[in-house]
Design a protein around this motif. Structure first.
Motif, mmCIF file in Angstrom:
data_model
loop_
_atom_site.group_PDB
_atom_site.id
_atom_site.type_symbol
_atom_site.label_atom_id
_atom_site.label_comp_id
_atom_site.label_asym_id
_atom_site.label_seq_id
_atom_site.Cartn_x
_atom_site.Cartn_y
_atom_site.Cartn_z
ATOM 1 N N UNK A 34 102.602 -44.094 41.825
ATOM 2 C CA UNK A 34 103.327 -43.860 40.584
ATOM 3 C C UNK A 34 103.378 -42.354 40.385
ATOM 4 N N UNK A 35 104.583 -41.813 40.233
ATOM 5 C CA UNK A 35 104.756 -40.363 40.168
ATOM 6 C C UNK A 35 105.389 -39.957 38.847
ATOM 7 N N UNK A 36 104.954 -38.814 38.343
ATOM 8 C CA UNK A 36 105.590 -38.189 37.178
ATOM 9 C C UNK A 36 105.992 -36.778 37.573
ATOM 10 N N UNK A 37 107.284 -36.498 37.490
ATOM 11 C CA UNK A 37 107.788 -35.160 37.750
ATOM 12 C C UNK A 37 108.126 -34.500 36.423
ATOM 13 N N UNK A 38 107.767 -33.240 36.300
ATOM 14 C CA UNK A 38 107.991 -32.502 35.067
ATOM 15 C C UNK A 38 109.048 -31.424 35.291
ATOM 16 N N UNK A 71 97.521 -32.855 29.872
ATOM 17 C CA UNK A 71 96.808 -34.130 29.808
ATOM 18 C C UNK A 71 97.400 -35.107 30.818
ATOM 19 N N UNK A 72 96.524 -35.931 31.377
ATOM 20 C CA UNK A 72 96.911 -36.970 32.333
ATOM 21 C C UNK A 72 96.244 -38.267 31.884
ATOM 22 N N UNK A 73 97.010 -39.333 31.872
ATOM 23 C CA UNK A 73 96.458 -40.655 31.585
ATOM 24 C C UNK A 73 97.049 -41.655 32.566
ATOM 25 N N UNK A 81 105.248 -36.573 27.968
ATOM 26 C CA UNK A 81 106.417 -37.124 28.653
ATOM 27 C C UNK A 81 106.367 -38.649 28.644
ATOM 28 N N UNK A 82 107.507 -39.317 28.781
ATOM 29 C CA UNK A 82 107.488 -40.783 28.851
ATOM 30 C C UNK A 82 106.656 -41.265 30.030
ATOM 31 N N UNK A 83 105.939 -42.349 29.822
ATOM 32 C CA UNK A 83 105.105 -42.910 30.886
ATOM 33 C C UNK A 83 105.991 -43.530 31.961
ATOM 34 N N UNK A 84 105.563 -43.404 33.203
ATOM 35 C CA UNK A 84 106.235 -44.048 34.336
ATOM 36 C C UNK A 84 105.390 -45.249 34.732
ATOM 37 N N UNK A 85 106.016 -46.424 34.814
ATOM 38 C CA UNK A 85 105.287 -47.665 35.091
ATOM 39 C C UNK A 85 105.819 -48.311 36.356
#
Length: 1224
Positions: A793-797, A808-810, A825-829
């Motif tokens: 699961x990746x989050x790009x900013x 912060x990271x959750x 940022x919106x959560x990626x699921x």
């Protein structure tokens, strides 16, 4: 199971050859009869010898009778076993839960695409023996133990049962008196009741509900354990615990006092403390009375499972249907709200009949291509997973449907003739018209015109047609038992998935795992929130519920305040009828919530006060104390010290400080004076908090009077929020015990770095793993594997994450999904596979800031790392780890923005604070306005510089004596509320009779009067003025106006700043005699002149530089509502928020007329500030030459100028050529 426990091995075609069916499709199977019920522990497969035939995946089924098969599932989710990749390698699977069965069936799912189905099979297992008894709904027995168990001993009842009935009473255990336990099967669930009155018809209080679909005619294990008041009930592999009454020691077991609900089915291995009760019945023991059959007769019932919406079962119609007599009966069970059960094709009418579920109701529809002929409905809530009977009958032009609720519906219809067949519920070909969603669930007991349909013939392709079915089994699964919804979330389900409703739980996410709230007040504060009531969840996703507390953020420390039912000073009157007064305190938080707050805080306190008059507290050290209090965790312990003293000292604060009223006592009240005294102080030992109750004595004597106060519990300092470690080597890491998160795990932390990559966290298993890393300067990756293959699961900013700011990271992983959130940022699921493996099995240490391979380590800071709501102590572990340092500086780079109104961020070892010394505001973030109510005689003068004695520097020019206090870049801001007009707001004077005055004229217009005699110049980095000085003036949210002054003016020798009335000793020009007497009546707040805050100094930090005359009262008038004393006044503010300016902007002369002074706040920005709108005001400037050698550049006043005070205008001389004045 180890090899030594394997009694035998069954081999099917080991060696050459193997099993290979004629057809290779998913409807083939290999069945093994083990001749008796056996405990199977493992299976092994191999491809067919010397061929390209092998299985890649298969299902394993088991049964006691050769019918009613049940699928073996790994982890209650994944049913398919991985097979072979070639024909020779043996692949063995040990069964996590051994299977006890006589028959095994292996069903191929996939095989080598270049070959056929091929198999060699081995089955490993052990012998199994048991004692079985059968009950027919009327049979029962009673067992009476010969020796009563002691209270401290463990009592265990265990058994297995199987039944087709969804209701019936299994066990009645009688205790002392009228107490008893009833174990009841109800709608396929096992319920445990505590019954106190045996004569009562009710089943009693429900203690536990466990299991589901227990009427599936398969064996289910039950264990009931009692130790003291603790009771455990286990059904299959699920356990619940409850506390029960002490009277529930079992005296006998037998038939429950429940009429018409006796158990109908089989019991196996019924044991009480290892005593085999069925064997006692066989032996005709005197301890047992009753009757039963020592075998288990099982009726054969063949069910069909529709696994997906495309499955269908097609049966031929009967010849008798041509006469119009049609009867169809069946039973179904499902979780879906909708689905087609059956359909007929009506040939003569060229229409169709549909029997289907819609919104949990049973509906019947007869329609042609262009119209609806008949609609009926019956039943409700038919998607509860229970078996429901349906009968469809057509006779003599009447059509009816009947459900098992009971519910029925009927209607008139012309006789149905020449029905083409019976189809349920999908379509065998494209010619079939099915407007409804296909049925997913189980069918059984299907009969046509009273003749049962032989579904085994269907399975063997001897009758009808079918596709995508599982015959001779019901594969329904209750995905809500046990529920994966946490924290009270309500579970609902369909055939293929489940959903958690988290409403009103305080949690969110697919399984209600993550809390909606912060864990402490410190976190709310550092999100920029003000003081107020907040929900805090002290253990995050842990079991402790959120609690409502008050967060006091007005100080540098952030206090959490927990109230109880009486925090006020409470008086106590003497009474001869009582010797003591007891007070109990109920807190707004529950016990475990209180304990968690106290443990996690650095410091806690609670005020304890006793006011007395002839009412003693402790008396003497040798005598019994008159009073005491109870405090501490749980029920608390008696404490004999008072507020401000040490635990166990039997003293008060004055005794510890040796200043009691009577030195022979250790408390003021023990002196027993006939005058009021008090013993007050703070209780600060966390082990003794909170105060739970208070007992006061010595209240029976005449004239005794007393009062007590127990304040709220107050705590500050969270041990978790600032816990940090700094990693300065790529090969360094911290290690902790293995992450425990088989089904649910959440990980949260903050980080800051200047590097573009690094591993934050990693934990490994044999095959499974979990990892969070910074893969690039703009991407965070959360990856794991639970046996279904790696998932990322990746989050790009859009912004860099290596900017040395806190981010912060959750991350959360549960049985439904995995999600990742970075900052706000919106959560990626990413959804988990519906029938995949769900258990995360790890066994290595948890690595923080690096990996076991010492590669790709993280360089930077990690803070507030929490796993499932539990904070890891990074600092403690870092102190003993090379390459890692405890703590992490540099918080102001991220949190400095919270310091408002010229507050300065100050770094601390754990966090930061805001220095408000140069701000006109106070509070933790310099955001609280300091305001005061003024009268016409109120005056505040702040002395900036005392006058020099010129004799000490006789050669110095006046302009150089006070050069250190010359105004070059000045900033004035204030807010006020008033009804007075005219009014004096602010006066700045110098030693050279220069002054700057802010006032309101008689028309309510804001004016600035400046009389200068030297260079006036701005030096702000964001403003650029070359040849002239500019005044920027803004009122409220109105437009900004800029006024350019000549460039050779200085405001020299600043002496003082005065608010309100000007003192008589002030030197004003003779031209302005009326200004001194004006004064100001109303509210002033937020007064700031450069770095000087005269109002704040007078109210909060008075010293010799501040001179106050008249009445000055600190108040909250700046933020008051209409109910305040100045409700009829207008609030204006003079703001100093900077804005960009146009250096080439021309001179502006304007007049702002604001006729309403009532209700608003004025913001004036002078000499620096550029604000969003321009103000209309009048500008006239006249230059007064003071020094003979100084070159004068004057600006002529406008002809129509009006001085703001008309009553004094005549006394003012016309400005001379040597004078420069500004009226705004």
């Amino acid at each position: 199971m180890s090899h030594k426990h394997q009694d035998w091995v069954v081999t099917v075609e080991r060696g050459a050859g193997g099993w290979s069916p004629l057809l290779s499709d998913r409807y083939q199977w290999l069945e093994v009869d083990l001749q008796r019920r056996t405990q199977v522990t493992a299976v092994a497969t191999q491809g067919r010898y010397g061929s390209s035939d092998w299985l890649t995946t298969y299902l394993l089924m088991f049964s006691d009778t050769g019918h009613n098969w049940r699928q073996y599932r790994q982890e209650d989710s994944l049913g398919a076993f991985p097979g072979n990749s070639n024909a020779d390698t043996v692949v063995q699977h040990k069964l996590e839960q051994p299977v006890i069965a006589r028959y095994l069936r292996l069903i191929p799912l996939d095989w080598n695409p270049s070959g056929r189905i091929g198999l060699r099979l081995e089955i490993y297992g052990c012998r199994y023996t048991s004692d079985v008894a059968s009950f027919d709904g009327s049979s029962s027995f009673v067992y009476r133990p010969s020796v009563r168990a002691s209270w401290a001993s463990i009592e265990i009842i265990s058994l297995k049962f199987k039944t087709m009935k969804n209701s019936g009473a299994l066990l009645h255990a009688k205790g002392q008196g009228d107490h008893s336990l009833n174990m009841v099967l109800d709608k396929g669930k096992l319920l445990l009741y505590h019954q106190q009155d045996v004569s009562s018809a009710s089943t009693g209080k429900l203690l536990i509900s466990l299991g589901s679909l227990l009427d599936d005619q398969h064996w289910h294990s039950v264990k009931l354990e009692r130790l003291n008041t603790h009771l455990n009930l286990t059904v299959d592999r699920n356990t619940q615990q409850v506390h029960v009454s002490a009277e529930l020691k079992y005296d006998e077991f037998g038939k429950p006092i429940l009429s018409n609900r006796n158990f109908d089915g089989c019991l196996e291995n019924l044991l009480y403390n290892e005593i085999n009760l069925i064997n006692l019945v066989k032996q005709n023991s005197s301890q047992v009375t009753g009757r039963m059959t020592f075998s288990c007769s099982e009726p054969v019932s063949v069910a069909v499972t529709f696994t997906d919406s495309h499955g269908f079962l097609q049966l031929p119609g009967l010849a008798s249907w041509s006469s119009g007599l049609v009867s169809v009966m069946l039973q179904f069970r499902t979780w879906n709200k909708a689905g087609l059960l059956l359909t007929f094709a009506l040939q003569q009418q060229e229409g169709s009949l549909f029997l289907y579920l819609s919104e949990t109701r049973l509906r019947l529809l007869i329609s042609t291509a262009d119209k609806v002929l008949l609609e009926l409905s019956a039943g409700s809530r038919l998607n509860d997973g229970q078996w429901h009977s349906v009968e469809l009958t057509s006779e003599e032009n009447r059509l009816s449907i009947t459900g098992s609720d009971p519910a029925s519906s009927e209607g008139d219809f012309q006789r149905m003739q020449s029905l083409a067949g019976f189809l349920s519920p999908g379509c065998p070909d494209q010619k079939c018209r099915n407007p409804f969603r296909g049925f997913q669930g189980c069918l059984r007991l299907v009969s046509l015109n009273g003749q049962p349909v032989d579904l085994i013939k269907v399975q063997r392709r001897l009758l009808g047609n079918y596709s995508n079915l599982q015959i001779d089994m019901c594969g329904i699964i209750d995905r809500c038992s046990p529920s994966h919804c946490e924290h009270g979330g309500r579970c609902t389900q369909s055939w293929s998935t489940f959903h958690c409703n988290c409403s009103n739980s305080g949690y969110r996410g697919a399984t209600c795992h993550s809390t909606k709230y912060e864990q402490n007040c410190e976190m709310y504060k550092h999100k920029g929130n003000a003081s107020g009531h907040y929900y805090v969840d002290v253990d995050g996703s842990g079991p402790i519920k959120p609690q409502l507390v008050y967060c006091n953020m007005t100080e540098d420390k952030t206090w959490v305040v927990i109230q109880h039912n009486n925090t006020e000073l409470t008086s106590v009157q003497a009474s001869a009828d009582r010797n003591q007064l007891s007070a109990h305190f109920d807190y707004s938080s529950e016990e475990e919530q209180l304990a968690a707050v106290i443990v996690q805080s650095d410091y806690c306190e609670q005020e304890l006060s006793f006011h007395c008059r002839r009412s003693r507290l402790f008396n003497t050290l040798d005598g019994a104390p008159f009073s005491w209090w109870v405090g501490g965790p749980g029920s608390g312990q008696i404490q004999n010290h008072w507020g401000g003293a040490l635990p166990g000292s039997r003293q008060c604060a004055c005794g510890l400080q040796d200043n009691c009223l009577d030195s022979s006592f250790y408390c003021n009240c023990d002196a027993d004076y006939d005058q009021w005294a008090d013993d007050s102080g703070l209780l600060t030992h966390k082990d003794n908090l909170p105060v739970r109750s208070l007992v006061l004595g010595d209240l029976q004597r005449p004239r005794s009077k007393a009062a007590y106060k127990v304040g709220p519990l107050r705590c500050h300092g969270d041990k978790n929020f600032w816990n940090a470690a700094f990693f300065d080597k790529e090969t360094s890491y911290l290690h902790f015990p293995t992450l425990q998160g088989e089904l649910n795990a959440d990980i949260s932390f903050l980080f800051k770095t200047t590097f573009s990559s690094g591993v934050f966290l990693e934990n490994l298993g044999i095959k499974d793993f979990i990892r969070i890393e910074l893969s690039s300067s703009t991407e965070v990756v959360f990856s794991f594997d639970v046996g279904n293959g790696p998932l990322e699961v990746k989050v790009e900013t859009s912004f860099p994450l290596n900017d040395n700011q806190w981010h912060s990271v959750r991350a959360e992983r549960n049985v439904k999904e995995a999600l990742l959130r970075v900052d706000d940022l919106p959560a990626v699921a990413h959804e988990a596979p519906a029938d995949g493996l769900i258990h995360l099995q790890l066994n290595s240490q948890l690595f923080i800031g690096g990996t076991a391979s010492r590669q790709k380590g993280f360089l930077g800071c990690i803070r507030s790392l929490q796993l499932n709501g539990v904070t890891l102590d990074l600092e403690e572990r870092a102190e003993m780890t090379p390459g890692v340092r405890p703590g992490c500086p540099g918080h102001c780079s991220s949190y400095g923005r919270f310091c408002q109104n010229q507050g300065r961020c100050v770094e601390k070892a754990n966090g930061f604070s805001c220095d408000c010394s140069q701000s006109a505001y106070s509070g933790a973030f310099c955001h609280h306005e300091v305001s005061a109510s003024f009268t016409s005689t109120t005056s505040i003068t702040f002395i900036i510089k005392e006058p020099y004695e010129l004799s000490r520097n006789g050669s110095a020019m006046p302009s150089s004596i006070y050069s250190d206090i010359t105004l070059r870049g000045e900033n004035i801001s204030l807010s006020f509320r008033t009804t007075q007009s005219p009014a004096m707001l602010l006066y700045i004077g110098s030693f050279y009779r220069e002054h700057l005055i802010l006032l309101i004229n008689k028309h309510g217009e804001e004016y600035i009067l400046v009389q200068l005699m030297a260079l006036f110049e701005h030096r702000n980095p964001w403003l650029s003025f070359q040849a002239m000085t500019k005044i920027i003036f803004q009122v409220d949210q109105n437009s900004r106006e800029d006024f350019n002054l000549t460039s050779d003016v200085e405001f020299n020798g600043i002496k003082s700043v005065t608010l309100g009335s000007i003192r008589e000793s002030e030197d004003l020009d003779s031209e302005l005699p009326g200004l001194a007497s004006l004064g100001f009546t109303g509210c002033l707040s937020g007064v700031r002149f450069n770095s000087i805050c005269p109002l704040k100094s007078a109210l909060l930090h008075p010293d010799s530089r501040v001179i106050v005359t008249g009445s000055l009262v600190q108040s909250s008038c700046a933020s008051s509502s209409q109910a305040d004393p100045y409700a009829a006044e207008t609030t204006h503010s003079l703001s100093d928020q900077p804005r960009s300016a146009d250096a080439g902007q021309p001179l502006v002369n304007a007049i702002r007329s604001d006729s309403a002074l009532i209700g608003g706040v004025i913001a004036v920005v002078i000499f620096i500030t550029m604000c969003a709108f321009a103000i209309m005001a009048r500008f006239i400037c006249v230059r007064k030459e003071t020094f003979r050698n100084q070159e004068v550049k004057s600006s002529q006043p406008e002809d129509d100028h009006e001085f703001p005070f008309s009553s004094q205008a005549d006394s003012l001389s016309v400005p001379s050529e040597n004078q420069k004045e500004f009226f705004i």
